[in-house]
Scaffold this active site. Structure first.
Site, PDB file in Angstrom:
ATOM      1  CB  SER A 128      -5.161 -15.172   6.772  1.00 57.23           C
ATOM      2  OG  SER A 128      -3.792 -15.391   6.993  1.00 57.23           O
ATOM      3  CB  SER A 129      -3.161 -16.285   2.617  1.00 54.85           C
ATOM      4  OG  SER A 129      -2.607 -15.171   3.237  1.00 54.85           O
ATOM      5  CG  LEU A 130      -7.796 -20.302   3.353  1.00 59.78           C
ATOM      6  CD1 LEU A 130      -9.007 -20.911   4.032  1.00 59.78           C
ATOM      7  CD2 LEU A 130      -6.839 -21.405   2.911  1.00 59.78           C
ATOM      8  CG  ASP A 142      -9.207 -13.391  13.436  1.00 64.54           C
ATOM      9  OD1 ASP A 142      -8.588 -14.404  13.786  1.00 64.54           O
ATOM     10  OD2 ASP A 142      -9.120 -12.873  12.300  1.00 64.54           O
ATOM     11  CB  ILE A 143     -10.601 -10.922  19.715  1.00 62.50           C
ATOM     12  CG1 ILE A 143     -10.201 -12.090  20.601  1.00 62.50           C
ATOM     13  CG2 ILE A 143     -11.310  -9.846  20.543  1.00 62.50           C
ATOM     14  CD1 ILE A 143      -9.236 -11.752  21.716  1.00 62.50           C
ATOM     15  CB  CYS A 168       2.097   7.572  -9.760  1.00 66.22           C
ATOM     16  SG  CYS A 168       1.424   8.863  -8.704  1.00 66.22           S
ATOM     17  N   GLY A 189       6.849   6.863 -11.002  1.00 74.66           N
ATOM     18  CA  GLY A 189       7.632   6.431 -12.170  1.00 74.66           C
ATOM     19  C   GLY A 189       7.676   7.521 -13.224  1.00 74.66           C
ATOM     20  NE  ARG A 242       0.487  13.236   1.046  1.00 76.70           N
ATOM     21  CZ  ARG A 242      -0.687  13.221   1.674  1.00 76.70           C
ATOM     22  NH1 ARG A 242      -1.529  14.216   1.517  1.00 76.70           N
ATOM     23  NH2 ARG A 242      -1.029  12.213   2.457  1.00 76.70           N
ATOM     24  CG  HIS A 269      -2.126   5.070  -9.574  1.00 79.59           C
ATOM     25  ND1 HIS A 269      -1.036   4.331  -9.198  1.00 79.59           N
ATOM     26  CD2 HIS A 269      -2.028   6.248  -8.927  1.00 79.59           C
ATOM     27  CE1 HIS A 269      -0.313   5.020  -8.334  1.00 79.59           C
ATOM     28  NE2 HIS A 269      -0.888   6.193  -8.152  1.00 79.59           N
ATOM     29  CD  GLU A 307      -1.641   1.323 -11.168  1.00 74.84           C
ATOM     30  OE1 GLU A 307      -1.608   2.061 -12.180  1.00 74.84           O
ATOM     31  OE2 GLU A 307      -1.177   1.668 -10.066  1.00 74.84           O
TER      32      GLU A 307
HETATM   33  N1  GLN Z   1       4.993  10.102  -3.989  1.00 73.96           N
HETATM   34  C1  GLN Z   1       4.500  10.676  -5.210  1.00 73.96           C
HETATM   35  C2  GLN Z   1       3.418  11.708  -4.949  1.00 73.96           C
HETATM   36  O1  GLN Z   1       2.790  11.697  -3.908  1.00 73.96           O
HETATM   37  C3  GLN Z   1       3.975   9.597  -6.131  1.00 73.96           C
HETATM   38  C4  GLN Z   1       2.800   8.860  -5.585  1.00 73.96           C
HETATM   39  C5  GLN Z   1       2.500   7.575  -6.294  1.00 73.96           C
HETATM   40  O2  GLN Z   1       3.353   7.017  -6.985  1.00 73.96           O
HETATM   41  N2  GLN Z   1       1.301   7.053  -6.086  1.00 73.96           N
HETATM   42  O3  GLN Z   1       3.157  12.519  -5.802  1.00 73.96           O
END
Ligand code: GLN
Length: 548
Positions: free
Chosen positions: A13-15, A148-149, A381, A383, A462, A507, A509
């Site tokens: 794996s990881s190729l 892999d099975i 998030c 952060g 959440r 997010h 990113e």
């Molecule tokens: N745990 C936090 C929430 O559910 C932040 C989630 C996250 O950083 N993706 O709101």
């Protein structure tokens, strides 16, 4: 009628199957074909959403809210297209569909078996994206390693499709050619064994892509071709690359795209248009500046846990013609006493997303340091939620402020569980997931960054900013600059008195690609660059007076 390319992996794996699949897709796309990629994973979880990052790296979220394998992130970053729930299927989902159908009585009294029922469902999923004339080519990466099975039903499905549509399918097999230092030789035997294993399962590869640390000599290529029963030009060298973004060009030099086009009988294509890609690569390889960013998280030993964030830095660095060196800082070990020493040399701070209480106090200390020292700050998030808690505790003086995720009994729940989450008990696929719109307030940093009023970004959480505290925060100098238009949920916070301080509930990113680097990352790196330039100027008064 779409054509199908299956990418299998052998030996280990990881190729980098995902990168090879994405690179092939990029080349075909650059030749004018409409290409998409999907990943079929043989594990039994219905999706990777419930998997710990230690098990499976980052969970990539699509526009439509699917929690998927991180390879989908590579597909989107390379191709600049959106993937969806249909692009990632696991054994768990296949079985779930078949079992639900059985419960509905769809099999009319038949015994439900791996062959044909499970393999039929796999085949249906393999062909699904190719329907509706949206794509010319569908590339399917099969997770796991041949032998892999749990991969057997997937390989069997490929065998059947090859038999049913021989002109429309092909198989690219990725293997390892190890270099034995003691013998000073590349060894082909593991590849021979892996192809033999694949053949014994009824699938014969059309192309063999060889991961190798040393160049493949013509003799080695000939040997692999002879013993693995493929044409010599279908033995492709995939050497180690300095960056994953180099791989499409390496595959182009090896003519992987042309071999596939020929095998599939496709004749309508042009020379690859990779101008923008090459421009990006040039900027990436020859940066003019350098910034050091601290990534504050709790999975720092795991590169894959923050994959999309790291790649977003690569894209944003190229735009700024700046090398972004990321220093991983473990939040669990940050204390008031050592914070200056740990963060003192940074040009910017990113506090990572996450779940649970481990390491949150260190994240809060890091935010405080960035706020007080005017260090560019970007919270994603969790952060962002930590930035809210820090502000509540240290600026508003609400010493008990917390998130009910970490302290359900806090008297000051500045971050609280979303109303619709309060009745949720099941874990898989139940967060606030996928793309939601956000309206940006005029005159804010967020509005300046995006340059428009309405944006859409992806989510996975959440908890949320507790709007009961909204005016208190605003009065003390925190601007809540982005809101969901329907629910009023706070999406962005910022500190106008700080040179660059932004936290986002979503997010960003997940939407950064080579062609469209994510704007918050781009501005964050720009701010970090300005921060280091100012530092240099202070150290060198002559330069400072010249600058004035
Ligand atoms: N745990 C936090 C929430 O559910 C932040 C989630 C996250 O950083 N993706 O709101």
């Amino acid at each position: 009628m779409a054509k199908y390319i299956f990418v299998t992996g052998g030996v280990t794996s990881s190729l980098g199957k995902g990168i090879i699949a994405a690179s092939l897709a990029k080349l075909l796309q650059a030749r004018g074909l409409r290409v998409t990629i999907q990943k079929l994973d043989p594990y039994i979880n219905v999706d990777p959403g419930t998997l710990n990052p230690y098990e499976h790296g980052e969970c990539f979220v699509t526009e439509d809210g699917a929690e998927t394998d991180l390879d989908l992130g590579h597909y989107e970053r390379f191709l600049n297209i959106f993937t969806s729930q249909a692009n990632n299927v696991t054994t768990g989902r296949i079985y779930q569909t078949v079992i639900n159908k059985e419960r509905e009585g769809a099999y009319l009294g038949k015994t439900v078996q791996v062959i044909p029922h499970i393999t039929d469902e796999i085949k249906r999923r393999m062909l699904l994206l190719g329907q509706g004339n949206k794509w010319d080519i569908v590339i399917t990466e099969l997770g796991g390693t041949v032998g892999d099975i749990e991969s057997l039903p997937f390989i069997e499905a490929v065998r059947q499709l090859q038999w049913e549509m021989p002109d429309d399918c092909m198989v690219v097999h990725l293997t390892l050619i190890p270099y034995l230092k003691a013998a000073k030789e590349l060894k082909t035997k593991p590849t021979q064994h892996s192809v033999k294993l694949l053949s014994s399962e009824g699938v014969h590869p059309d192309v063999i892509v060889c991961r190798t640390e040393e160049p493949l000599s013509p003799d080695i290529r000939k040997k692999i071709a002879l013993f693995c029963n493929v044409k010599q030009d279908a033995v492709i060298e995939a050497a180690d690359a300095s960056t994953i973004y180099e791989v499409p060009l390496m595959m182009m030099r090896e003519k992987l795209d042309l071999i596939c086009l020929k095998k599939l009988g496709l004749t309508h294509y042009h020379e690859p248009e990779l101008g923008k890609w090459k421009e990006f690569l040039d900027k990436l390889k020859y940066p003019k500046n350098k910034v050091t960013i601290g990534l504050i998280g709790k999975y720092i030993e795991l590169q894959d846990a923050y994959k999309s964030i790291l790649e977003s830095f690569v894209h944003a660095g190229a735009v700024n013609e700046c090398k972004v060196q990321v220093v991983n800082v473990h939040s669990e070990f940050i204390t008031d006493e050592n914070v200056c020493e740990k963060l003192g040399n940074l040009d910017g701070l990113l506090v990572a997303p996450g779940f649970g209480h481990r390491g949150v106090e260190g994240k809060i200390i890091a935010v405080k340091y960035a706020r007080e020292n005017r260090l560019p700050f970007f919270g994603i998030c969790l952060g962002m939620q930590m930035a809210v808690i820090e502000f509540a505790r240290n600026v508003l003086g609400l010493k008990d402020a917390h998130s009910t995720e970490m302290n359900p009994n806090t008297p000051t729940p500045v971050i609280d569980l979303m109303e619709e989450q309060k009745k949720v008990t099941a874990k898989g696929g139940t967060m606030r997931l996928g793309a939601y719109p956000c309206i940006l307030k005029e005159g804010t940093l967020a509005r300046e960054i995006y340059g428009k009023e309405e944006i859409s970004e992806r989510h996975r959480h959440r908890w949320e900013f507790n709007n009961a505290y909204l005016s208190q925060f605003e009065q003390a100098g925190m601007t809540l600059s982005g809101f969901n238009p329907e629910s009023g949920l706070v999406e962005i916070i910022e500190l106008p008195a700080h040179p660059f301080f932004i936290g986002v509930q979503y997010h960003p990113e997940l939407k950064s690609t080579v062609e469209c680097p994510q704007p918050v990352f781009v501005h964050f790196i720009k701010a970090a660059r300005e921060f280091t330039e100012a530092k240099i100027a202070v150290k060198n008064p002559l330069l400072q007076s010249e600058m004035i």
